[in-house]
Design an enzyme around this catalytic site. Structure first.
Site, PDB file in Angstrom:
ATOM      1  N   CYS A 143       3.138   5.790   1.234  1.00  0.00           N
ATOM      2  CA  CYS A 143       3.453   7.130   0.756  1.00  0.00           C
ATOM      3  C   CYS A 143       2.341   7.551  -0.202  1.00  0.00           C
ATOM      4  O   CYS A 143       2.293   7.136  -1.348  1.00  0.00           O
ATOM      5  CB  CYS A 143       4.797   7.142   0.036  1.00  0.00           C
ATOM      6  N   LEU A 144       1.419   8.329   0.331  1.00  0.00           N
ATOM      7  CA  LEU A 144       0.314   8.879  -0.454  1.00  0.00           C
ATOM      8  C   LEU A 144       0.096  10.283   0.069  1.00  0.00           C
ATOM      9  O   LEU A 144      -0.223  10.465   1.246  1.00  0.00           O
ATOM     10  CB  LEU A 144      -0.937   8.012  -0.290  1.00  0.00           C
TER      11      LEU A 144
END
EC number: 2.3.2.34
Length: 185
Positions: free
Chosen positions: A116-117
């Site tokens: 999750c970026l």
């Protein structure tokens, strides 16, 4: 590393010496992605964080590479985390695909390697997602920052890890250390 760059220069030189288009032109064409990658890889290598190393298993395929992040501070200090990056043909209109190959206890990385970026998202509500102006350098610096200033317990992908941190920070640290000893050496 510069094998693809040499190929691009050689191909550009051949264009001028060709007199007529032939059927082999299509095999000599270099994609926009590959032209961008030659420039971006050089920039990346010149501006790599000291905690990161990039490895190209095949120097002729700059679109597939591995990144090793070795954090020197925080919860993940002492670990060695491997990421696999694949740059799709539609790059730079779409972001690279990145997966964490090292099993990790992290709020923003699942144990199966999903990350999750926001800059890896093709579409992002907050406007911080992928844009054609972003580069591989941004991706590498973003991944590196997941272990320090972008470590986000408030918007987790691995909810269990984030709740563990909220519930018992010391036990969270112990589990992170255990994962580092088992998987990230």
């Amino acid at each position: 590393m510069l094998t693809l760059a040499s190929k691009l220069k050689r191909d550009d030189g051949l264009k001028g010496s060709r007199t007529a288009a032939t059927g082999s032109d299509s095999t000599r064409r270099v994609s926009v992605r590959d032209k961008l990658l030659v420039k971006e890889v050089a920039e990346l290598e010149a501006n790599l964080p000291c905690t990161c190393k990039v490895h190209f298993p095949d120097p002729n395929k700059l679109h597939c590479f591995q990144l090793t992040v070795t954090p020197d501070e925080g919860y993940y200090q002492g670990g060695k985390f491997q990421f696999e990056t694949e740059v799709p043909d539609a790059y730079n209109m779409v972001p690279p695909k990145v997966k964490c190959l090292t099993k990790i206890w992290h709020p923003n990385i699942t144990e199966t390697g999903e990350i999750c970026l926001s800059l890896l998202r093709e579409h992002s509500i907050d406007g911080t997602g992928w844009a054609p102006t972003r580069t591989l350098k941004d991706v590498v610096w973003g991944l590196n920052s997941l272990f320090t200033d972008l470590l986000n317990f408030d918007d987790p992908l691995n909810i269990e890890a984030a709740e563990h941190h909220l519930r018992d920070k010391e036990d969270f640290r112990n589990k992170v250390d255990d994962y580092i000893k088992r998987y990230a050496r």
